[in-house]
Scaffold this active site. Structure first.
Site, mmCIF file in Angstrom:
data_model
loop_
_atom_site.group_PDB
_atom_site.id
_atom_site.type_symbol
_atom_site.label_atom_id
_atom_site.label_comp_id
_atom_site.label_asym_id
_atom_site.label_seq_id
_atom_site.Cartn_x
_atom_site.Cartn_y
_atom_site.Cartn_z
ATOM 1 N N THR A 155 0.923 -1.134 0.000
ATOM 2 C CA THR A 155 0.000 0.000 0.000
ATOM 3 C C THR A 155 0.955 1.174 0.000
ATOM 4 O O THR A 155 2.129 1.004 0.324
ATOM 5 C CB THR A 155 -0.854 -0.012 1.289
ATOM 6 O OG1 THR A 155 -1.809 -1.064 1.195
ATOM 7 C CG2 THR A 155 -1.601 1.288 1.534
ATOM 8 N N ASP A 186 -8.868 -1.401 3.953
ATOM 9 C CA ASP A 186 -8.876 -0.370 5.009
ATOM 10 C C ASP A 186 -8.470 1.002 4.479
ATOM 11 O O ASP A 186 -8.729 2.025 5.119
ATOM 12 C CB ASP A 186 -7.883 -0.747 6.120
ATOM 13 C CG ASP A 186 -6.457 -0.782 5.580
ATOM 14 O OD1 ASP A 186 -6.180 -1.627 4.707
ATOM 15 O OD2 ASP A 186 -5.635 0.056 5.997
HETATM 16 N N1 GLY Z 1 -3.951 -2.413 3.468
HETATM 17 C C1 GLY Z 1 -4.368 -2.763 2.191
HETATM 18 C C2 GLY Z 1 -5.427 -3.758 2.160
HETATM 19 O O1 GLY Z 1 -5.539 -4.617 3.025
HETATM 20 O O2 GLY Z 1 -6.194 -3.726 1.250
#
Ligand code: GLY
Length: 280
Positions: A155, A186
């Site tokens: 991410t 998230d």
């Molecule tokens: N943190 C990225 C996801 O779990 O989609």
């Protein structure tokens, strides 16, 4: 003025020194560009600009080079929070665009500020965001080999404190990789990205764990209630331990405290406070 960025987790670091060096170099260059931009722009403008650079870098799982979902499609999620105005905007599972963080930015003045799927795509096209396929040959190769375990924790994110003392956070992701279509990350929630006048936080890791711990909003609330950023971050990460939650965090407080932490090795990050620092 301060800025910190992350590029997700780097499970390949034990084995692939070439990729590690490429990520260190990319993050160092991007954080310096972000810092330069921050000298003449606000925190919210800077986190969008810098996250856009991260999305455009194929090394990271956001924008170009995002991971492919179980049905062979790439779906992107991104959000933005302006700590000054307390406005949060985002897109969830949008397809065929280049920079989801720019669409989140476009949504910031609207009443309806978080859009998903087809509605997000319609909004993007109406606002001039053209068709773009974010897939790279490398991601297709990984998808075809189903190497999900070694690559899925990426991410990107950016947190900035501007010259006026305002904070902002932006986060963008291609998701976990191989997920069921429709799964919500998230990154476009206040668990993964949150800011107010006291602190700003961007998270990476397993979205389900980060949402279960309400990570970004909990840290910001603790700092708002006078806890130092480092302590607020560590306390919140401790709360993930009972379920072995997987998360990485970058943050800045209004007092100028800058902090990063992760529950598992290795989150990749870079900051520019008095000088550039990059993960080792
Ligand atoms: N943190 C990225 C996801 O779990 O989609």
């Amino acid at each position: 003025m301060k800025i910190i960025i992350h590029g997700g987790f780097f499970s390949e670091s034990q084995t692939n020194q070439k990729v590690k060096k490429a990520k260190q170099d990319a993050l160092a260059e991007i954080v310096q560009l972000g810092h330069k931009y921050l000298q003449s722009h606000t925190a919210v403008e800077t986190v969008v600009y810098t996250t856009c650079l991260l999305e455009n870098c194929e090394l990271f799982n956001a924008g170009t080079g995002s991971q492919i979902q179980s049905d062979g499609k790439i779906r992107l999620s991104a959000s933005l929070m302006d700590g000054k105005t307390m406005r949060f905007s985002g897109v969830i599972n949008i397809e065929d665009v280049k920079n989801p963080i720019c669409i989140a930015e476009k949504l910031l003045p609207y009443d309806d500020r978080v859009l998903s799927g087809r509605g997000a795509l319609n909004f993007a096209r109406e606002n001039g965001f053209k068709y773009y396929n974010p897939e790279t040959p490398q991601r297709r190769k990984e998808y075809e080999k189903k190497l999900s375990d070694s690559i899925r924790l990426g991410t990107v994110g950016c947190v900035a404190l501007d010259v006026y003392g305002n904070l902002a956070a932006a986060t963008s992701t291609g998701g976990k990789g191989f997920e069921i279509p429709g799964r919500v990350s998230d990154s476009a929630t206040t668990a993964g990205n949150y800011a107010n006048a006291f602190a700003a936080i961007s998270c990476t890791g397993v979205g389900e764990d980060i949402v279960s711990g309400a990570v970004a909003s909990n840290i910001v609330t603790r700092v708002t209630d006078a806890m130092p950023l480092a302590l607020a971050t560590e306390k919140t990460l401790n709360e993930l331990k009972p379920y072995d939650g997987f998360a990485g965090i970058i943050g800045i407080s209004a007092t100028g405290e800058i902090y990063h932490a992760d529950t598992h090795p290795y989150m990749v990050w870079a900051s520019y406070d008095d000088e550039v620092e990059v993960f080792a």
